[in-house]
Design a protein around this motif. Structure first.
Motif, PDB file in Angstrom:
ATOM      1  N   THR A1085       0.840  -1.205   0.000  1.00  0.00           N
ATOM      2  CA  THR A1085       0.000   0.000   0.000  1.00  0.00           C
ATOM      3  C   THR A1085       0.877   1.256   0.000  1.00  0.00           C
ATOM      4  N   ASP A1086       0.191   2.423  -0.092  1.00  0.00           N
ATOM      5  CA  ASP A1086       0.917   3.695  -0.078  1.00  0.00           C
ATOM      6  C   ASP A1086       1.578   3.951   1.263  1.00  0.00           C
ATOM      7  N   ASP A1087       0.986   3.407   2.364  1.00  0.00           N
ATOM      8  CA  ASP A1087       1.626   3.561   3.668  1.00  0.00           C
ATOM      9  C   ASP A1087       2.923   2.769   3.745  1.00  0.00           C
ATOM     10  N   GLU A1088       2.989   1.666   3.005  1.00  0.00           N
ATOM     11  CA  GLU A1088       4.214   0.857   3.016  1.00  0.00           C
ATOM     12  C   GLU A1088       5.241   1.370   2.028  1.00  0.00           C
ATOM     13  N   ILE A1089       4.782   2.061   0.996  1.00  0.00           N
ATOM     14  CA  ILE A1089       5.703   2.699   0.049  1.00  0.00           C
ATOM     15  C   ILE A1089       5.316   4.170  -0.022  1.00  0.00           C
ATOM     16  N   PRO A1090       5.699   4.984   0.970  1.00  0.00           N
ATOM     17  CA  PRO A1090       5.255   6.390   0.977  1.00  0.00           C
ATOM     18  C   PRO A1090       5.815   7.199  -0.179  1.00  0.00           C
ATOM     19  N   GLU A1091       6.917   6.733  -0.805  1.00  0.00           N
ATOM     20  CA  GLU A1091       7.457   7.478  -1.937  1.00  0.00           C
ATOM     21  C   GLU A1091       6.457   7.563  -3.080  1.00  0.00           C
ATOM     22  N   ARG A1092       5.557   6.606  -3.126  1.00  0.00           N
ATOM     23  CA  ARG A1092       4.587   6.583  -4.199  1.00  0.00           C
ATOM     24  C   ARG A1092       3.614   7.754  -4.114  1.00  0.00           C
ATOM     25  N   ALA A1093       3.421   8.314  -2.902  1.00  0.00           N
ATOM     26  CA  ALA A1093       2.503   9.454  -2.757  1.00  0.00           C
ATOM     27  C   ALA A1093       3.053  10.720  -3.384  1.00  0.00           C
ATOM     28  N   LEU A1094       4.377  10.760  -3.609  1.00  0.00           N
ATOM     29  CA  LEU A1094       4.981  11.949  -4.199  1.00  0.00           C
ATOM     30  C   LEU A1094       4.951  11.923  -5.718  1.00  0.00           C
ATOM     31  N   THR A1095       4.541  10.826  -6.290  1.00  0.00           N
ATOM     32  CA  THR A1095       4.491  10.696  -7.748  1.00  0.00           C
ATOM     33  C   THR A1095       3.051  10.490  -8.171  1.00  0.00           C
ATOM     34  N   VAL A1096       2.604  11.255  -9.135  1.00  0.00           N
ATOM     35  CA  VAL A1096       1.236  11.180  -9.641  1.00  0.00           C
ATOM     36  C   VAL A1096       1.224  10.284 -10.873  1.00  0.00           C
ATOM     37  N   GLN A1097       0.454   9.204 -10.810  1.00  0.00           N
ATOM     38  CA  GLN A1097       0.321   8.296 -11.945  1.00  0.00           C
ATOM     39  C   GLN A1097      -0.759   8.811 -12.900  1.00  0.00           C
ATOM     40  N   ASP A1098      -0.640   8.372 -14.133  1.00  0.00           N
ATOM     41  CA  ASP A1098      -1.628   8.795 -15.123  1.00  0.00           C
ATOM     42  C   ASP A1098      -3.020   8.263 -14.784  1.00  0.00           C
ATOM     43  N   SER A1099      -3.058   7.095 -14.141  1.00  0.00           N
ATOM     44  CA  SER A1099      -4.363   6.522 -13.809  1.00  0.00           C
ATOM     45  C   SER A1099      -5.092   7.320 -12.727  1.00  0.00           C
ATOM     46  N   GLU A1100      -4.365   8.137 -11.956  1.00  0.00           N
ATOM     47  CA  GLU A1100      -4.984   8.923 -10.907  1.00  0.00           C
ATOM     48  C   GLU A1100      -5.668  10.166 -11.448  1.00  0.00           C
ATOM     49  N   ILE A1101      -5.347  10.560 -12.652  1.00  0.00           N
ATOM     50  CA  ILE A1101      -5.940  11.755 -13.243  1.00  0.00           C
ATOM     51  C   ILE A1101      -7.249  11.364 -13.911  1.00  0.00           C
ATOM     52  N   LYS A1102      -8.354  11.924 -13.435  1.00  0.00           N
ATOM     53  CA  LYS A1102      -9.675  11.554 -13.931  1.00  0.00           C
ATOM     54  C   LYS A1102     -10.112  12.398 -15.121  1.00  0.00           C
ATOM     55  N   VAL A1103      -9.479  13.530 -15.356  1.00  0.00           N
ATOM     56  CA  VAL A1103      -9.884  14.394 -16.465  1.00  0.00           C
ATOM     57  C   VAL A1103      -8.969  14.145 -17.648  1.00  0.00           C
ATOM     58  N   GLU A1104      -9.395  14.584 -18.791  1.00  0.00           N
ATOM     59  CA  GLU A1104      -8.617  14.408 -20.019  1.00  0.00           C
ATOM     60  C   GLU A1104      -7.375  15.286 -19.959  1.00  0.00           C
ATOM     61  N   LYS A1105      -6.293  14.689 -20.341  1.00  0.00           N
ATOM     62  CA  LYS A1105      -5.027  15.395 -20.297  1.00  0.00           C
ATOM     63  C   LYS A1105      -4.979  16.459 -21.385  1.00  0.00           C
TER      64      LYS A1105
END
Length: 1676
Positions: A1085-1105
């Motif tokens: 999870t993000d709590d186990e890999i906190p570095e992942r919270a600093l990077t925004v994945q494309d799948s997290e963006i709900k609007v059209e790029k």
């Protein structure tokens, strides 16, 4: 030096009200300041006298009615206090103090020549003066305290009271001969609820409480670290309670202070002790409650009508107080005058008068017969307490500042003024009498009087103009109102003929109105200028019937002034529609506008008739003169240079005003100086300093038409000044009078006609629903519009909606625009309809074309913008949209930038700075997680500090080891190491070691060997070093846990990798088995890999790029290449053949066995009976192969299922084992947390000890500072005592000499008059001792004065001596000279007697002064004693602080580690371990075993005793029971003996059937009752018959009585006749009887006289006998 003026101005009268002090100067005259003047008002004749302050505005002000003097200060730098007398108005003296800016308050003493003053910022100094001798007696500063009121105690001039918004201070003037000192006492006021709480000293607490754990209880100043003077005065916020807010105060005859508060409380303050008592109001009687309720109801209704707010009348806020013999008079915002009768702490309130206006101050006249009531609005009332009744209005002014003033036509009799609040006053020009008032209740901005009629125009800030009818000066009225626009009216100007009214408004609007009432003040038109108008000047040419209007405005770009001049002809009024547009704007051809540019920026300008313009320069102090030619017009304006610049002595912004005859030019500025120039020579004619710079200077001024008067009003000082010529040339007066007469000759005809029309106009009614947001207009009727078949479009509705309001709410401009819109709608209705139809058809055509354009090929399509018919509109809309997009984008970018900055700050503080990032390890199957310890990287400074402490600890350890090895040093360290040896004895095992160390850090990665021993932490440095070492231990413990955490986290990653490998195989098996089962696959999870919270994945963006143009082109190119590649793969023939023949593979694997199918023979499509033998054989072989294949598939399927179960079981087992590991790590984390908390508890205890040490140091420093302060006071007090003692000794010698001289006068008298005969000498001796009665001053003899017994001062002694010498003149007259005495001897005797009296008075004065000096010395000695006691308290406190500091260093806090269950407490409070000692637990166990053994023995003996005592108690109880039974039997026997047996009792005892007998008796009695009832009925009937017979008898007797009465009357008549006859026959006998009676009376009287004489003689004889007896026997 100011230039000499040819003429001079003087003040005719002054009006205004500054809402400052109002005082009586004598019994009939009140005075008050107003601007630069002080006005004296006679309350009987209401005449006003003026005194001008020559140096500017009047500041502080006070008056003394007893001495008839007044004092006031000016408001210049280093102000001066002036003392004047009344009624002479001559200056007595000037008091120059140290005030730099201003005096705020002045106050006279009731007796004596004393004056108190209070200065404002920066000194805030209270000073006491002797104004007769011009001496500053004493002064005292109160930095930052602004005082609102100041007063002397009428009973003693040595006491003062100063009040501000939140405090009250009582001052005492202590005198020692010629020295005076001010001492102040601050009064502790009650809180807002009226409760008086005792004063609490936070710097010196009453007692010290000490907690065994938290240490001593120190003051808050020491806790806060305060050391200096703030430590003595600091008070926490929770201790501060808001006190009452004083509003008014007054002194009583008992030297008490009554104080009124905003909260409605009345306080009584003792001036000596400064104690406060809250007075309570007594309840009113029932009938008075009804009256008060009625008054309260009326008040509430009035308040609702005024401002919609009701006020509490039960507790009124008192803003004014005055004391007299009748009681306390008070008043407040409710406008009610109350009389309070105070008895003790109770008072009764009575309503004396109600003026319905907020009262600001009350004051009595010196004779206490008249009470003056001053209101906030400027109205003054008089009330006579002795006569009662209602308050009489004395002065009716307005507290608001005057806005403007003007003369009423013809300009020599009346004038009109208006205030900013909209109050119009009409004044009599000769003496300034106010004839009438009219309150418009508006915010006025301009006013002007019409020359052609008695009308007045008033402009408002809402764009309205009110027209007033002043034909009757006693009753002005509003007759018309015009709502021009929403722009505020800045100024109003009439031309000299009174034909036009020019209104100047904001934003360059100028309106032209017909000034005549006969034209109903018609609006002729308006013009709009580009720049803001600064000034406007009007010049009338009566010959050509033209009005020239000059408008001044500045050009900001070039710093120059510009003049716009336009002309108004008479044709504008006769044919108005010809010269204005439909919107009401004047046509350019109608006004002939001209424009001129000047070389300087001006603030005001006026024009003469010969094209000469004078302008007041805005950037420099001079007046510019311009000559305008007619060559340069509006087309090519040129810059005109000034012909002459006249320097001005004024400063600040100013303006010019031209006299009506054009001969005089007045210049007024912000300094308040008015200068009048000759318009031709520009020489100064006259000047007058009528206002001041502090009051804002001069707001406006105006000349009268005849030039004899000038009205000047200030900006903020509230004064209206009328000036007249004191000295002027006769030719100037004649010129002004000639112009006035010629102008009146022109105006008289029109004025009379217009006044008739003005009188006939109806009074304009104010709209009750008027609000400032929607100002109403007078109602007028408009003819209804004719109905027309015109269709109004949506656009028209949107336009006309702005003007859809009714005409009563619309401005004149709005009505014009509305009328234009309606006319255009009616005129062009058909054309609009045709255009709308055409536009509609055009829209349909374009939409059809656009639809067809969509159907054609792309190459033939038109662009979208090619269908746009209005390209410019589209470009404009596109530009607006682009601007809005750019704005929104910029806002989003700035918001994003701010969020990024915040992100960077948070990331730097909470992520980048951490050498160990915070993360979590979670279980696979259960809800359990473990967090690591986030750790920041230790800085170099922290590491250096740690290294330094470790090195110091090593050195100390090495030194201790060396000292242990050294035999000489052992003997020195035996005592110091006793506790250490005992500790070593105790620490024999590990558990005891951990117990004494206080933590288990050594078991969890911490090194406790580097720590100091808990018994060795005595010094501050050791505690700080221990904290550093404990922090290092905590860091190491956390690091140790983080290592274990990292191993578990790495293990989880490995487990997840193994699970993923097995899941691959599971997915293959499921695919082969063709099962749709979800495979469980763990992830981090993000709590186990906190570095992942600093990077925004494309799948997290709900609007059209959003893609830029380059990105879109690149994406299209990649998509095109991918499509080409797929097409190429589809054309590969080899792969297509392999897929068709062998399923895409060259070799069949075992995993593919489930996919293998045996193809059936081709003949199976035929019926079975058609098969041949060969085909049957082939079919049997086919069935065998299918059977074998199915068996193989089943075996393979079973193998796959077994493998799947094994994989799942393996995954389950490994993950559960990992979960157990995480649980163990969690348990381990709890222990690590326990260890960390143990170390942190040590740190907290050490920090608290350091904090307590700092607090004790702060307390010590604060006490030392206070000690130094008190020692200085001690030295100062001792010096004052020594100096005073020396002065008293010297003064005592002087007094003794004077007394000796006074005694020598007696011997001198005997010696000088020794030659006089004895008889004359005795008579002279008696006259020598005779003294006249001591005369008293007039105020002290007044019976109404409550302060009749006030103390006197030295100056009063001097006055008394003077009066005594005047009284001696009567005794020195020859009438009192003894007979036979030589006149020369008599003169010498009178002189000696006078010397004797002077000497006696001098002895009295010196003795009084000596007693005051001794009292002053005694007070200083008391203060010295008080300081000594305070010093002793300080020394005791310092000793206690030192003791506590030593205790803190020696009494250490030790942390023990105890096992669970070893210590159990039933209560939450920690027991007191102050006397506890640390010993071995074996001693306790042995002692406990001995105690238990002894306890068992004691229990056994107690059980035995209990059993024995139980038997004793039982025997005693049985004995007691028998004794009580015996007493009961005896009592029963006595009762039986004494019992009396009646007949009923005997029957009851002897009769066996008692109940039957009773029933028989009852039946017999019932029969008897029946018989008696029948008998009773018979008797009743008999009695009724007898009553009837008696009634008949009665009627017969009545008839007989009536007949007898008639006979009796006749008999009485006959008897009376016979009696008269008999009396007439016996008259002689009656006279004889009367004479005999008279002789007897005389005889009795004579006998009484003899008795009385004998009694008197007897009394005289008895008195003589008593006297002789007392002489003979005196002892008796």
């Amino acid at each position: 030096m100011e230039p000499l003026a040819e003429a001079a101005l003087e003040v005719s009268w002054v009006q205004g009200f500054s809402n400052k002090n109002f005082s009586f100067i004598n019994n009939q005259t009140a005075c008050y300041p107003c601007g630069n003047y002080i006005l004296f008002l006679d309350i009987e004749t209401k005449k006003t006298t003026v005194l001008q302050c020559q140096t500017g505005q009047v500041g502080a002000f006070a008056a003394n009615g007893n001495c008839q003097v007044l004092a006031f200060s000016d408001r210049k730098l280093n102000p001066v206090i002036y003392i004047y007398t009344f009624p002479e108005l001559s200056k007595l003296t000037e008091l120059k103090g140290n005030a730099q800016l201003d005096y705020t308050l002045l106050a006279f003493s009731f007796t004596g020549p004393y004056l108190a003053s209070y200065s404002s910022i920066p000194e805030f100094t209270l000073s006491v003066w002797n104004w007769q001798e011009n001496i500053l007696l004493c002064s005292e500063s109160q930095p930052g305290v602004t005082v609102s009121s100041l007063s002397f105690n009428p009973m003693s001039w040595q006491q003062l009271c100063s009040v501000n918004e939140s405090s009250v201070t009582v001052w005492r003037i202590e005198r020692s001969n010629d020295e005076h000192h001010l001492k102040h006492n601050l009064v502790e006021l009650p809180d807002g609820q009226g409760s008086v709480s005792p004063h609490k000293d936070l710097f010196f607490p009453v007692s010290h409480t000490e907690d065994p754990y938290y240490g001593p209880d120190l003051p808050v100043s020491a806790i806060g670290g305060l050391v200096g003077d703030d430590a003595q005065t600091f008070m926490p916020r929770n201790y501060v309670k808001p006190s009452v807010h004083p509003t008014a105060h007054c002194w009583t005859a008992t030297s008490e202070i009554y104080l009124g508060c905003e909260e409605g409380y009345v306080l009584a303050i003792d001036a000596e002790t400064c104690s406060v008592s809250v007075l309570q109001q007594n309840l009113l009687p029932e009938y008075m409650c009804k009256v008060s309720d009625m008054v309260s109801c009326v008040h509430r209704e009035e308040q609702k009508q005024k401002d919609g707010k009701t006020k509490d009348l039960q507790k009124p806020a008192l803003f004014a107080m005055a004391f007299c013999n009748e009681g306390l008079y008070a008043a407040g915002s409710e406008g009610t005058l109350l009389c309070c009768h105070i008895e003790g702490l109770q008072y009764k309130m009575k309503v004396c008068a109600d003026i319905l206006q907020p009262i600001s101050s009350l004051m009595f006249s010196p004779d206490y017969t008249v009470l003056l009531l001053v209101t906030h609005q400027g109205t003054v009332y008089t009330y006579k307490p002795a006569h009662g009744g209602e308050a009489v209005k004395l002065l009716d002014t307005c507290s608001s500042c005057f806005l403007a003033a003007d003369f009423l036509t013809p300009g020599n009799k009346y004038c009109v003024s208006i205030t900013i609040s909209g109050e119009v006053q009409v004044w009599f020009l000769e003496d300034g009498t106010c004839l009438s008032k009219l309150n418009l209740d508006i915010e006025a901005t301009a006013m002007a009087c019409c020359p052609s009629s008695n009308s007045v125009a008033v402009g408002t800030n809402k764009g309205q103009i009110y027209f007033l009818d002043v034909t009757q000066v006693e009753a002005p009225r509003v007759v018309h109102r015009i709502f021009l626009s929403t722009f505020a009216v800045l100024s109003l100007h009439y031309d000299q003929s009174g034909q036009y009214l020019i209104a100047r408004a904001t934003e360059g609007h100028i309106f032209i109105l017909d000034a005549r009432p006969s034209k109903l003040f018609q609006v002729l038109g308006y013009i709009v200028l580009e720049e803001e108008v600064l000034d406007l000047s009007v010049v009338s040419d009566l010959r050509s019937d033209l009005v020239e209007v000059m408008v001044l405005h500045n050009v900001a770009e070039v710093q120059r002034a510009r003049l716009d001049i336009f002309f108004l002809s008479s044709a504008l009024t006769t044919d108005n529609d010809k010269y204005i547009t439909e919107q009401g704007m004047l046509d350019a051809s109608a006004i002939k506008r001209e424009q001129y540019d000047l070389d300087y920026p001006l603030s005001s300008a006026v024009r003469l008739k010969d094209n000469i313009v004078y302008g007041y320069c805005a950037c420099a102090p001079f007046i510019c003169k311009y000559h305008l030619s007619e060559e340069n017009m509006l087309e090519e304006p040129s810059v005109y240079l000034s012909e002459k610049r006249i320097p001005s002595n004024q400063f600040g912004s100013g303006f010019l005003c031209l006299s009506p005859n054009g001969q005089w030019l007045a210049a007024a500025a912000a300094d308040g100086v008015l200068i009048i120039y000759h318009t031709f020579t520009m020489g100064i004619l006259a000047q007058k300093h009528c206002h001041s710079y502090q009051g804002g200077g001069i707001r406006s001024m105006v000349f009268s038409l005849d030039g004899n008067f000038i009205l000047v009003n200030g900006k903020n000082d509230g004064a209206l000044v009328c000036l007249k010529w004191k000295k002027i040339k006769k030719t100037e007066v004649e010129k002004a009078a000639f112009h006035w007469q010629s102008l009146l000759a022109i105006l008289n005809n029109s004025a009379s006609n217009e006044n008739v029309v003005l009188k006939s106009m109806a009074k304009w009614q104010f709209d009750p629903e008027f609000t400032p947001e929607s100002p109403p207009e007078e109602k007028f009727k408009e003819p209804p519009l004719k109905s027309c078949n015109v269709e109004v479009t949506e656009e028209d509705q949107n336009v006309t909606s702005l003007y859809s309001a009714s005409s009563s709410d619309m401005t004149w401009i709005g009505q014009k625009i509305k009328k234009v819109i309606i006319e255009e709608t009616q005129r062009f209705g058909n054309q609009k309809k045709e255009l709308q139809m055409g536009i509609k058809k055009l829209c349909e055509t374009i939409q059809k074309m656009m639809h067809e354009n969509e159907q054609v090929p792309d190459i033939e399509k038109l662009e979208q913008h090619e269908f746009n018919l209005d390209v410019e509109e589209q470009e404009r809309l596109q530009a607006e949209a682009d601007q809005e997009v750019a704005r929104v984008r910029k806002e989003i970018e700035m918001e994003t930038l701010a969020n990024r900055y915040l992100q960077d700050v948070i990331k730097h503080e909470c992520w980048d700075a951490m050498c160990v990032k915070g993360r979590v390890v979670k279980c696979f199957h259960i809800v359990c997680e473990v967090k690591n310890y986030p750790l920041k990287e230790r800085s170099e400074e922290e590491l250096k500090t740690l290294e330094k402490v470790l090195q110091l600890k090593k050195l100390e350890t090495a030194d201790l080891n060396v000292r242990k090895k050294d035999p000489e040093a052992k003997s020195e360290t035996v005592l110091s190491n006793k506790e250490g040896e005992k500790a070593e004895e105790v620490m024999t095992d590990d558990s005891s070691l951990y117990c004494l160390i206080g933590s288990l850090s050594s078991q969890y990665g911490g090194d406790t060997s580097i720590l100091y021993h808990q018994w060795d932490l005595h010094t501050r440095e050791q505690k700080i070093n221990q904290i550093v070492l404990l922090k290092d231990v905590i860091y190491k413990v956390k690091t140790a846990f983080n290592k274990e955490f990292d191993r578990v986290a790495q293990q989880k990653k490995q487990e997840i990798a193994r699970v993923k490998e097995r899941n691959l195989r599971i997915r293959e098996i499921l695919a082969q088995l063709d099962l749709q089962v979800e495979v469980w696959e763990p992830v981090l999870t993000d709590d186990e890999i906190p570095e992942r919270a600093l990077t925004v994945q494309d799948s997290e963006i709900k609007v059209e790029k959003y893609l830029t143009q380059q990105e879109r082109e690149k994406a299209e190119m990649l998509a095109k290449l991918e499509m080409e590649r797929r097409l190429a793969d589809m054309d590969n023939e080899r792969l297509r053949a392999l897929n068709d023949m062998m399923g895409g593979v060259l070799e069949v694997k075992k995993e593919d066995i489930l996919k293998i199918d045996i193809p059936p023979p081709p003949f199976m499509s035929k019926p079975e009976h058609l098969w041949n033998n060969e085909e049957n054989k082939i079919f049997r072989e086919y069935e065998e192969k299918v059977k074998e294949l199915n068996e193989e598939k089943e075996k393979y399927r079973m193998a796959l299922k077994n493998e799947l179960k094994k994989l799942e079981a393996s995954i389950q087992e490994t993950t559960q084992n990992f979960d157990k590991t995480v649980c163990k790590l969690s348990e381990r984390k709890v222990k690590f947390e326990m260890v960390i908390y143990q170390e942190e508890l040590k740190i907290v205890n050490l920090l608290y000890s350091l904090l307590l040490d700092e607090e004790l140091d702060s307390r010590k420093a604060g006490l030392n500072n206070f000690l130094l302060k008190k020692e200085k006071e001690k030295v100062k007090a001792a010096s004052a005592i020594q100096t005073t003692e020396c002065k008293i000794e010297a003064y005592a010698d002087v007094c003794e000499n004077i007394i000796a001289e006074e005694k020598e006068l007696d011997s001198d008298f005997i010696r000088e008059f020794a030659n006089v005969p004895d008889d004359l000498f005795d008579e002279l001796s008696q006259l020598y001792k005779h003294r006249p009665k001591t005369p008293k001053t007039e105020p002290l003899l007044d019976a109404a004065n409550p302060y009749g017994g006030c103390s006197v001062s030295d100056e009063d002694y001097t006055e008394a001596l003077t009066l005594l010498m005047k009284a001696m003149d009567e005794l020195d007259s020859p009438e009192h000279m003894p007979n036979g005495l030589d006149p020369s001897v008599w003169e010498h005797f009178c002189l000696a007697r006078r010397n004797k009296i002077r000497s006696e008075e001098l002895v009295k004065q010196k003795t009084q002064t000596l007693s005051e000096m001794q009292a002053f010395l005694q007070r200083r000695m008391d203060e010295n004693e008080k300081i000594t006691l305070e010093l002793e308290g300080i020394f005791q406190e310092l000793t206690w602080v030192e003791k506590e500091k030593m205790k803190l260093q020696l009494n250490l806090t030790i942390q023990f580690l105890l096992k669970q269950g070893q210590v159990e407490l039933e209560i939450t409070e920690i027991p007191d371990y102050s006397d506890a000692i640390l010993i071995n637990k074996r001693v306790i166990e042995e002692l406990n075993s001995a105690i238990m053994a002894e306890g068992e023995k004691k229990v056994a003996s107690m059980v035995e005793c209990k059993d024995f005592s139980k038997g004793i108690f039982q025997l005693e109880w049985e004995h007691k029971k028998m004794r009580m039974q015996t007493e009961d039997l005896k009592q029963k026997a006595r009762d039986i003996v004494t019992l009396r047996i009646s007949r009923d009792c005997r029957l009851l005892l002897t009769e066996p059937n008692y109940n039957r007998r009773i029933a028989h008796q009852i039946s017999v009695m019932e029969q008897g009752l029946g018989i008696m009832d029948e008998l009773h009925k018979k008797n009743v009937k008999k009695r009724q018959r007898k009553i009837k017979e008696l009634e008949k008898c009665i009627s017969l007797k009545k008839q007989e009585n009536y007949e007898l009465s008639l006979e009796l009357k006749e008999t009485l008549v006959s008897v009376s006749e016979r009696r008269h006859t008999s009396e007439a026959a016996d008259t002689k006998r009656v006279s004889e009887i009367a004479k005999q009676r008279y002789r007897e009376i005389l005889k009795q009287k004579h006998l009484r006289g003899l008795v009385k004489e004998q009694e008197e003689q007897l009394e005289i004889l008895q008195a003589e006998v008593q006297r002789l007896r007392s002489r003979t026997f005196p002892i008796l």
